[in-house]
Design a protein around this motif. Structure first.
Motif, mmCIF file in Angstrom:
data_model
loop_
_atom_site.group_PDB
_atom_site.id
_atom_site.type_symbol
_atom_site.label_atom_id
_atom_site.label_comp_id
_atom_site.label_asym_id
_atom_site.label_seq_id
_atom_site.Cartn_x
_atom_site.Cartn_y
_atom_site.Cartn_z
ATOM 1 N N ILE A 115 0.839 -1.206 0.000
ATOM 2 C CA ILE A 115 0.000 0.000 0.000
ATOM 3 C C ILE A 115 0.870 1.250 0.000
ATOM 4 C CG2 ILE A 115 -1.640 1.342 1.367
ATOM 5 C CD1 ILE A 115 -2.833 -1.322 2.312
ATOM 6 N N GLY A 116 1.921 1.265 0.840
ATOM 7 C CA GLY A 116 2.818 2.412 0.866
ATOM 8 C C GLY A 116 3.520 2.616 -0.463
ATOM 9 N N PHE A 121 4.313 5.534 -5.357
ATOM 10 C CA PHE A 121 4.454 5.596 -6.814
ATOM 11 C C PHE A 121 3.745 6.828 -7.363
ATOM 12 C CE2 PHE A 121 2.296 4.703 -10.862
ATOM 13 C CZ PHE A 121 3.400 4.561 -11.691
ATOM 14 N N TRP A 122 2.525 7.070 -6.895
ATOM 15 C CA TRP A 122 1.791 8.225 -7.393
ATOM 16 C C TRP A 122 2.443 9.542 -6.969
ATOM 17 C CZ3 TRP A 122 -1.924 7.968 -10.945
ATOM 18 C CH2 TRP A 122 -2.569 6.734 -11.143
ATOM 19 N N VAL A 123 2.984 9.557 -5.758
ATOM 20 C CA VAL A 123 3.621 10.786 -5.263
ATOM 21 C C VAL A 123 4.970 11.023 -5.928
ATOM 22 C CG1 VAL A 123 4.596 11.914 -3.213
ATOM 23 C CG2 VAL A 123 2.433 10.667 -3.036
ATOM 24 N N ALA A 124 5.811 9.988 -5.959
ATOM 25 C CA ALA A 124 7.193 10.174 -6.396
ATOM 26 C C ALA A 124 7.358 10.165 -7.912
ATOM 27 C CB ALA A 124 8.073 9.088 -5.773
ATOM 28 N N TYR A 125 6.625 9.308 -8.602
ATOM 29 C CA TYR A 125 6.883 9.108 -10.029
ATOM 30 C C TYR A 125 5.829 9.723 -10.942
ATOM 31 C CZ TYR A 125 10.459 5.923 -8.417
ATOM 32 O OH TYR A 125 11.564 5.389 -7.799
ATOM 33 N N LEU A 288 15.368 12.538 -5.543
ATOM 34 C CA LEU A 288 14.099 12.941 -4.949
ATOM 35 C C LEU A 288 13.065 11.836 -5.030
ATOM 36 C CD1 LEU A 288 13.682 16.615 -6.240
ATOM 37 C CD2 LEU A 288 14.664 15.817 -4.104
ATOM 38 N N ARG A 289 12.967 11.197 -6.172
ATOM 39 C CA ARG A 289 11.941 10.171 -6.346
ATOM 40 C C ARG A 289 12.155 9.018 -5.365
ATOM 41 N NH1 ARG A 289 11.252 9.682 -12.972
ATOM 42 N NH2 ARG A 289 10.224 11.720 -13.271
ATOM 43 N N ARG A 290 13.390 8.620 -5.203
ATOM 44 C CA ARG A 290 13.672 7.514 -4.294
ATOM 45 C C ARG A 290 13.322 7.890 -2.858
ATOM 46 N NH1 ARG A 290 19.549 4.855 -4.400
ATOM 47 N NH2 ARG A 290 18.715 4.195 -6.427
ATOM 48 N N VAL A 291 13.668 9.105 -2.441
ATOM 49 C CA VAL A 291 13.376 9.540 -1.069
ATOM 50 C C VAL A 291 11.871 9.601 -0.837
ATOM 51 C CG1 VAL A 291 13.540 11.466 0.545
ATOM 52 C CG2 VAL A 291 15.545 10.783 -0.783
ATOM 53 N N ASN A 292 11.134 10.216 -1.746
ATOM 54 C CA ASN A 292 9.683 10.330 -1.579
ATOM 55 C C ASN A 292 9.005 8.963 -1.604
ATOM 56 O OD1 ASN A 292 9.682 13.161 -1.404
ATOM 57 N ND2 ASN A 292 9.644 13.384 -3.625
ATOM 58 N N PHE A 293 9.471 8.085 -2.479
ATOM 59 C CA PHE A 293 8.921 6.735 -2.543
ATOM 60 C C PHE A 293 9.192 5.980 -1.243
ATOM 61 C CE2 PHE A 293 9.214 2.201 -3.615
ATOM 62 C CZ PHE A 293 8.004 2.005 -4.246
ATOM 63 N N MET A 294 10.384 6.149 -0.701
ATOM 64 C CA MET A 294 10.769 5.443 0.510
ATOM 65 C C MET A 294 9.946 5.888 1.716
ATOM 66 S SD MET A 294 12.555 5.610 3.583
ATOM 67 C CE MET A 294 13.627 7.034 3.431
#
Length: 431
Positions: A115-116, A121-125, A288-294
Motif C-alpha cells: 500500500i505504501g 508511486f503516485w507521489v514520487a513518479y 528525490l523520487r527515491r526519497v519520496n517513494f521510501m
C-alpha cells in the motif's frame, strides 16, 4: 550566578540549544503533575501507566512514520484507513483461512508495504501531491476494510494478541516485582551512565571542546536515573500478570532504530535535505523520487504494524478501527517540533508530543471529562501550543519548536555591506 548559567547551558546536552530542546518535556512534566494532583494520585499508578503505554503505543508508532513524511514535505491522511484495512486482512487470514499468526504478522507488514509503495508511486513518479493521493487512499482503504469485513468484527487468536496486550513474562525468583522489567530498567540505567561517561570522554578528546562541569553531569545523571528507577518500579510492581507491555518494547526498538537512521545515515539526512529545499537537494545529488517513494512506503509499513497492534489489544478487528488516527499522529509530530513546510523535526520530539497528547487525554478521562470536551480541549491545546511557540519565536524569545529545530536550521546569509554612493564633488573635480 555562574552556576545557574552553567545549569541552563549544560543540563541536557552541553549546549544552550540542547538544553532548550527539553522544553516540551517540562511541559509534559507539568501536565503529569497537574493530573496527579487532580486525580488524587491515579495518574502515576502502575495500572494507569501500563494501560497508557498499551493504549497509545500504536499512535506513537504512527507518529514516527508521519514525522518522516512531514519532514520530506508531505502529509499522509490515509494512515488510519490503512491500519484498519491491514487489520481486517490479517484477522480474516488468521481466523478464516487458518494462517499461523506469525505468518499473519508478516502478511500484514507486506500488505502495508504494498500500500505504501502504491501511494509512493503516485507521489514520487507521477507527481500527484501526497495530500490528494492519501485523501484518495483514506476513502479507498476505509471502504476496503468495510467490504472485506462486511462491517463485522473478526476475532484474532491468543498468540496474536501478545503484540498488543502481552507483557514481559514472569521469570526467576519471587521478588514481588517482574524480574524482566527490573532487568530492562537496570540495562537502561547502565546505558544512560555509559552514554554520559562516553560523551565526556569524547569532548575531552575534541580539540577546543570542554566537557560540562562534573557537578552538572552528576545532576543530570541523578535526574535521569531517578526517572528510570521510578518508572521501572511502577511497571514492574503492577498487579500479578502485568509488567512492561510488549507493545512498549516494540515502540522502544523503533524509536532507537529510527532515531539512529534519521541522525546518522545518509538516507536520513537526505529526507531532511528534500524537505528543506528539494531543488537544492536534487542539484547536490539526492534522488528525490527515491526519497519520496521510501518515506511513503515506510509509512505504509508502520501503519500496518500500528493497526495489527491495535487489533491484538482489542482481540478483534472492526469497522471503526483507525478513525481519526491520522489526526492524532499529525498533532503529535507538530507538537513535537516539526515544521509545516518540512525539513525540520526529530523522532524523539514526536514521541514527546505524542506523550503530551496521551497524558492530556488520559488525565481528562480520569477526572471525568466528557468525550466532547476532551476533543475541544485537545484541539485548543494543540492550537495554543503551536501558536504560542510561533509568537515567541517571532519575538526572539525562547521557542520550543525553534529549539527543537535549531540543529537543522540554516542561518540566513548576512546582508551585503552597503556600497557608498560616489561623491559628486570628487567626480566633477576629476573632470
Amino acid at each position: 550566578m555562574s552556576r545557574i548559567r552553567d545549569l541552563q547551558k549544560n543540563l541536557f546536552g552541553g549546549t544552550t540549544s540542547n538544553a532548550r530542546q527539553f522544553g516540551m518535556i517540562f511541559t509534559l512534566v507539568a501536565i503529569i503533575v497537574y493530573f496527579q494532583i487532580a486525580t488524587n494520585g491515579l495518574t502515576l499508578t502502575s495500572g494507569n501507566l501500563i494501560a497508557l503505554t498499551q493504549q497509545y503505543a500504536y499512535i506513537s508508532i504512527l507518529s514516527i512514520g508521519m514525522l518522516m513524511v512531514i519532514v520530506a514535505g508531505h502529509i499522509d491522511l490515509s494512515v488510519g484507513s490503512v491500519a484498519a484495512f491491514v487489520g481486517i486482512v490479517v484477522a480474516k487470514a488468521i481466523h478464516e483461512h487458518d494462517v499461523p499468526w506469525p505468518a499473519g504478522i508478516v502478511l500484514g507488514l507486506a500488505v502495508g508495504a504494498l500500500i505504501g509503495a502504491w501511494q509512493g508511486f503516485w507521489v514520487a513518479y507521477i507527481g500527484v501531491p501526497a495530500f490528494i493521493v492519501t485523501l484518495a487512499g483514506m476513502l479507498l482503504f476505509r471502504g476496503g476494510n468495510q467490504y472485506i469485513g462486511n462491517a463485522d468484527t473478526v476475532p484474532v487468536p491468543e498468540g496474536f494478541r501478545t503484540i498488543g496486550a502481552g507483557y514481559l513474562p514472569e521469570v526467576g525468583p519471587a521478588t514481588g516485582y517482574n524480574n524482566l522489567t527490573l532487568l530492562l530498567g537496570l540495562l537502561l540505567c547502565a546505558a544512560v551512565a555509559w552514554r554520559e561517561w562516553r560523551s565526556r570522554q569524547v569532548r575531552r578528546q575534541m580539540e577546543g571542546a570542554e566537557p560540562a562541569p562534573l557537578w552538572i553531569s552528576v545532576l543530570r545523571l541523578v535526574i535521569l536515573l531517578g526517572v528510570i528507577v521510578f518508572a521501572t518500579l511502577r511497571f514492574a510492581g503492577g498487579r500479578v500478570g502485568t509488567s512492561f507491555p510488549i507493545s512498549g518494547i516494540i515502540l522502544a526498538v523503533l524509536v532507537i532504530a529510527y532515531s539512529f537512521y534519521t541522525r546518522n545515515t545518509a538516507g536520513g539526512r537526505h529526507i531532511y535535505a528534500v524537505g528543506g529545499n528539494a531543488r537544492a537537494a536534487e542539484l547536490s545529488g539526492v534522488q528525490l523520487r527515491r526519497v519520496n517513494f521510501m518515506v511513503m512506503t515506510n509509512m505504509g509499513v508502520l501503519a500496518a504494524l500500528a493497526g495489527m497492534i491495535f487489533v491484538a489489544r482489542s482481540a478483534a478487528s472492526g469497522p471503526q478501527d483507525g478513525l481519526s488516527w491520522e489526526l492524532d499522529a499529525i498533532a503529535a509530530v507538530f507538537i513535537g517540533g516539526a515544521a509545516v513546510s518540512g525539513g525540520l523535526g526529530t523522532v524523539s520530539g514526536s514521541i514527546v508530543g505524542g506523550l503530551v497528547m496521551a497524558v492530556l487525554n488520559n488525565g481528562l478521562q480520569l477526572i471525568g471529562t466528557g468525550s466532547d470536551m476532551v476533543q475541544i480541549i485537545k484541539g485548543l491545546f494543540l492550537l495554543g501550543a503551536v501558536a504560542l511557540d510561533v509568537y515567541n519565536k517571532k519575538q526572539g524569545r525562547f521557542s520550543i519548536i525553534g529549539s527543537l529545530t535549531r540543529p537543522f536550521r540554516r542561518e540566513d546569509p548576512p546582508a551585503p555591506a552597503a556600497v557608498p554612493a560616489p561623491s559628486t564633488t570628487g567626480s566633477l573635480s576629476r573632470k
